[in-house]
Structures are given as C-alpha cells and as structure tokens.
Scaffold this active site. Sequence first.
Site, PDB file in Angstrom:
ATOM      1  N   LYS A   1       0.549  -1.541  -0.405  1.00  0.00           N
ATOM      2  CA  LYS A   1      -0.165  -0.197  -0.050  1.00  0.00           C
ATOM      3  C   LYS A   1       1.075   1.017   0.000  1.00  0.00           C
ATOM      4  CE  LYS A   1      -4.300  -1.798   2.327  1.00  0.00           C
ATOM      5  NZ  LYS A   1      -4.742  -1.743   3.492  1.00  0.00           N
TER       6      LYS A   1
ATOM      7  N   LYS B   1      -4.800 -11.033  -7.323  1.00  0.00           N
ATOM      8  CA  LYS B   1      -5.375 -10.816  -6.460  1.00  0.00           C
ATOM      9  C   LYS B   1      -6.512 -10.305  -7.066  1.00  0.00           C
ATOM     10  CE  LYS B   1      -5.938  -8.929  -2.730  1.00  0.00           C
ATOM     11  NZ  LYS B   1      -5.956  -8.700  -1.429  1.00  0.00           N
TER      12      LYS B   1
ATOM     13  N   LYS C   1     -10.215  -4.133  -5.742  1.00  0.00           N
ATOM     14  CA  LYS C   1     -10.765  -3.003  -6.390  1.00  0.00           C
ATOM     15  C   LYS C   1      -9.692  -2.409  -7.040  1.00  0.00           C
ATOM     16  CE  LYS C   1     -14.524   0.072  -5.713  1.00  0.00           C
ATOM     17  NZ  LYS C   1     -15.396  -0.119  -6.772  1.00  0.00           N
TER      18      LYS C   1
END
Length: 327
Positions: A115, A195, A198
Amino acid sequence: MKDCIDTVFSGIQPSGGLHWGNYIGAVHHWVTLQSQYRCLFCIVDYHAITQAYEPKHFQAKILDMAADLLASGIDPNQSIFFIQSDVPEHTELCWILNSVTPFGDLSRMTQFKEKSQQHNASINAGLFGYPVLQAADIALYKANKIPVGQDQIQHVELVRRIVRIFNQRFGTLFPEPEPMLSQTPKILGLDGQAKMSKSMNNTIEFSANQDVVRKKIAAAATDPQRKRRNDTGNPEHCNIYTLHQFFSDKETIAWANHGCKTADIGCVDCKKALSTAALDHFSEIRMRKETWIAQPDNIKDILKTGAQKARVIAQETMNEVREKMGL
Ligand code: TRP
C-alpha cells in the site's frame, strides 16, 4: 447448536461494494459459520480512513456494504453485525496494543509495503498501525477464529504475536486467534495474474447485472498455455475453473475439467457455463439487495442494535484490560 466457546470475528472495509473476490474468499464463508459459532461481523470504517476516501460519500458506502452483507446472508439475529466506529473501545484498545507491538514486526507487513508503494504520497501512521487496530478488533471480543482471505493471514499471525506479548506481560487475557480459510481463499482477478481487488481494477462487482457478468467473463484470462481452440488446457492453471469450483454443480465442474484437458470444449463454452452458474447463484441475492437498499433506516437500526450488543462485551473486556495493566 452453537458452540459458545469459539468466537468468530471478521471485518470488511466499506471501500467500494463487495466484489466476487471478497465474496467468495470471505463473506460467503462467514455466512456458513453463523449457525455453528458465536459470530461478530464488523464494517471497519476506521481501517478504511487510512487510505484516501470521500467523506461526503462515506455513509452511503457504509450502508451499501451493509446491504451487500445482509443480502449475502449475514443474519443479524444470529450474529452481531455492526460498524467499528460505533464502538469506541476499538480505538481505546488499539492504543494499548500499540504499546506492546514491535515496530519491526509492523514494518515487515507485506500489505503495508504494497500500500505504501501504491500511495507513496500519503503514507500515514494509521496505515502502518493498521494491523494493531485489527488486533484490537479481535481481542476486544476474545475471538479465536478469524475467517479471512489468504491476503490477511500475515496480519492474523501478527495479531497472535501481539496478544501473546500482552498476555506474557500483563497476565493471560486473550486467546491466540487462528485464521480460518474458506475452500477458495484466493480468487485471481480477470487478468488471471493479481489477486482480485478493487485497486487492481480486475473485479466483477457483486451486484453486476447479466450483461456485465457475461462480458467480463468472456474477456477474462484462462490458462495461458491454451492458445488455440484445439490445444488442451490445464484447469488448475485457469481462474475460470477456480470460479467453476465455487459456483457450479459437481457435473458441470467435472465437465469443465475433462473438457479442458481433452480440448472437447473450448474456453468460450466453459465461460458461458460459468456465467450461467454465477448469475444463478446471485439472482436471489441481487433481489434481496434491492429490498435492503430500499429500507436504509432498517439497516441503520440493525447496525445500531449490533453496536449496542458489541459494546457490552467490549466494555467488559476493557475493564479487565485496565485492571491487568494498572490503569
Ligand atoms: N484487514 C481486513 C481486510 O482488509 C479487515 C479487518 C479489519 C479484519 N479488522 C479485522 C479481518 C479483524 C479480520 C479480523 O480484509
């Protein structure tokens, strides 16, 4: 009969509605656990604010996620279903657990590294401490079974370590939670590479209509070795087959498996059958979602009632925590 010794806790962020990946990897599994365990399911809005979001639309997103979960079969009569920020003890315990969490462990979390690469303009301390809040979510209810997708295993391992350190230092209070994986814990995106998530823009939305489902499946990646119609394929290397295993009946799964290996069927046939099975699976759920969306006040009442129930347990735990810690 519910086995009241085991407590299940899981959470989901209200950042965009459910998609096939988190539905198959986690939420569908939660639904099946409700009749066997004491369950708490939480919409983790405090986790969501560690990444960019739009305050004006946040309540609508939370309600939409709640409607998705209720439509999926989360049953507020069986489970405690609530919003994290309605129970302030989550942040209180989080602070306390921060003080026993090793910095080095946090800095090794893969998700934090990923992230912070994706959003390197806004790496904040909340993003870094994200797994500690997760530890607080779990410990507050002394939960010991944590149904999550594959990507959360590392976080649950860290939660185990955090509670172990707490228990050693202040006296045993929290059980060490174990992750529980669903039968299909990891769903790849339509690209067949990353994976499904979103942020990768490779998802099918949970409430996608017939046209969208068929179109997206038709364009999705299959076994990369099977280039031409007459090539044989390996279903184990095909995300479409993984999805068949979730959505289709035994005969269809066997048909897809054999047909792929022998080139009896083409990817187009296989994908059509998958779309049909998936649309069938979601047809009732989509109707339920529409009913829930039309009654937002009922959803809010359910969440408030859930928070009241959760708070009773959370406050008891906090009393024990304070006593053990000399606070
Ligand atoms: N971090 C989890 C996710 O992104 C959500 C979550 C928050 C969670 N608190 C939790 C999951 C506690 C399990 C238990 O998917």
